[in-house]
Design a protein around this motif. Sequence first.
Motif, PDB file in Angstrom:
ATOM      1  N   ARG A   1      24.743  38.488  36.409  1.00  0.00           N
ATOM      2  CA  ARG A   1      25.832  38.993  37.243  1.00  0.00           C
ATOM      3  C   ARG A   1      27.170  38.652  36.619  1.00  0.00           C
ATOM      4  O   ARG A   1      27.355  37.581  36.065  1.00  0.00           O
ATOM      5  CB  ARG A   1      25.773  38.383  38.632  1.00  0.00           C
ATOM      6  N   ARG A   2      28.084  39.599  36.739  1.00  0.00           N
ATOM      7  CA  ARG A   2      29.449  39.360  36.312  1.00  0.00           C
ATOM      8  C   ARG A   2      30.209  38.797  37.497  1.00  0.00           C
ATOM      9  O   ARG A   2      29.979  39.179  38.635  1.00  0.00           O
ATOM     10  CB  ARG A   2      30.087  40.651  35.835  1.00  0.00           C
ATOM     11  N   GLU A   3      31.106  37.887  37.206  1.00  0.00           N
ATOM     12  CA  GLU A   3      31.850  37.228  38.269  1.00  0.00           C
ATOM     13  C   GLU A   3      33.283  37.001  37.806  1.00  0.00           C
ATOM     14  O   GLU A   3      33.512  36.527  36.695  1.00  0.00           O
ATOM     15  CB  GLU A   3      31.168  35.889  38.580  1.00  0.00           C
ATOM     16  N   LYS A   4      34.234  37.351  38.641  1.00  0.00           N
ATOM     17  CA  LYS A   4      35.639  37.140  38.327  1.00  0.00           C
ATOM     18  C   LYS A   4      36.002  35.709  38.725  1.00  0.00           C
ATOM     19  O   LYS A   4      35.865  35.332  39.887  1.00  0.00           O
ATOM     20  CB  LYS A   4      36.496  38.148  39.098  1.00  0.00           C
ATOM     21  N   VAL A   5      36.434  34.912  37.741  1.00  0.00           N
ATOM     22  CA  VAL A   5      36.772  33.507  37.976  1.00  0.00           C
ATOM     23  C   VAL A   5      38.278  33.357  37.888  1.00  0.00           C
ATOM     24  O   VAL A   5      38.879  33.608  36.842  1.00  0.00           O
ATOM     25  CB  VAL A   5      36.081  32.596  36.928  1.00  0.00           C
ATOM     26  N   PHE A   6      38.895  32.952  38.998  1.00  0.00           N
ATOM     27  CA  PHE A   6      40.340  32.737  39.020  1.00  0.00           C
ATOM     28  C   PHE A   6      40.636  31.310  38.587  1.00  0.00           C
ATOM     29  O   PHE A   6      39.945  30.370  38.974  1.00  0.00           O
ATOM     30  CB  PHE A   6      40.898  33.007  40.416  1.00  0.00           C
ATOM     31  N   LEU A   7      41.675  31.151  37.776  1.00  0.00           N
ATOM     32  CA  LEU A   7      42.037  29.846  37.243  1.00  0.00           C
ATOM     33  C   LEU A   7      43.066  29.161  38.133  1.00  0.00           C
ATOM     34  O   LEU A   7      43.864  29.830  38.795  1.00  0.00           O
ATOM     35  CB  LEU A   7      42.610  30.011  35.835  1.00  0.00           C
ATOM     36  N   GLN A   8      43.058  27.842  38.087  1.00  0.00           N
ATOM     37  CA  GLN A   8      44.069  27.082  38.814  1.00  0.00           C
ATOM     38  C   GLN A   8      45.399  27.222  38.085  1.00  0.00           C
ATOM     39  O   GLN A   8      45.435  27.211  36.853  1.00  0.00           O
ATOM     40  CB  GLN A   8      43.684  25.604  38.874  1.00  0.00           C
ATOM     41  N   ALA A   9      46.458  27.358  38.844  1.00  0.00           N
ATOM     42  CA  ALA A   9      47.787  27.494  38.239  1.00  0.00           C
ATOM     43  C   ALA A   9      48.129  26.230  37.458  1.00  0.00           C
ATOM     44  O   ALA A   9      47.811  25.111  37.880  1.00  0.00           O
ATOM     45  CB  ALA A   9      48.821  27.741  39.327  1.00  0.00           C
ATOM     46  N   GLY A  10      48.730  26.410  36.302  1.00  0.00           N
ATOM     47  CA  GLY A  10      49.174  25.273  35.503  1.00  0.00           C
ATOM     48  C   GLY A  10      48.144  24.709  34.542  1.00  0.00           C
ATOM     49  O   GLY A  10      48.416  23.724  33.855  1.00  0.00           O
ATOM     50  N   MET A  11      46.959  25.299  34.471  1.00  0.00           N
ATOM     51  CA  MET A  11      45.951  24.805  33.520  1.00  0.00           C
ATOM     52  C   MET A  11      46.386  25.168  32.105  1.00  0.00           C
ATOM     53  O   MET A  11      46.869  26.272  31.853  1.00  0.00           O
ATOM     54  CB  MET A  11      44.577  25.421  33.795  1.00  0.00           C
ATOM     55  N   SER A  12      46.202  24.240  31.178  1.00  0.00           N
ATOM     56  CA  SER A  12      46.527  24.533  29.784  1.00  0.00           C
ATOM     57  C   SER A  12      45.357  25.270  29.133  1.00  0.00           C
ATOM     58  O   SER A  12      44.249  25.305  29.672  1.00  0.00           O
ATOM     59  CB  SER A  12      46.795  23.231  29.024  1.00  0.00           C
ATOM     60  N   THR A  13      45.620  25.843  27.984  1.00  0.00           N
ATOM     61  CA  THR A  13      44.573  26.558  27.251  1.00  0.00           C
ATOM     62  C   THR A  13      43.433  25.607  26.896  1.00  0.00           C
ATOM     63  O   THR A  13      42.259  25.977  27.007  1.00  0.00           O
ATOM     64  CB  THR A  13      45.158  27.188  25.968  1.00  0.00           C
ATOM     65  N   GLU A  14      43.758  24.386  26.515  1.00  0.00           N
ATOM     66  CA  GLU A  14      42.730  23.396  26.164  1.00  0.00           C
ATOM     67  C   GLU A  14      41.865  23.048  27.374  1.00  0.00           C
ATOM     68  O   GLU A  14      40.649  22.919  27.254  1.00  0.00           O
ATOM     69  CB  GLU A  14      43.382  22.129  25.591  1.00  0.00           C
TER      70      GLU A  14
END
Length: 71
Positions: free
Chosen positions: A8-21
Amino acid sequence: MDLVPEIRREKVFLQAGMSTEEIKKTYGLSSDQAYKAKMKGFFVKNYMKKQIVIDRENFNSAVVLVQREME
């Protein structure tokens, strides 16, 4: 007949302010993917994996051809 695992494909929203690392470490993404996800604010899990797996042993091409001709 063995069951094929469903992908299944799932859209994952990121927390604001997370760095690329942080995104790379948390979600196991490459640098490129992490950067793009950071810019968009989300990424789609399993985006590049095929969702339908064809069972080659039980594949009947005659049935597929007949159904395509009926369309």
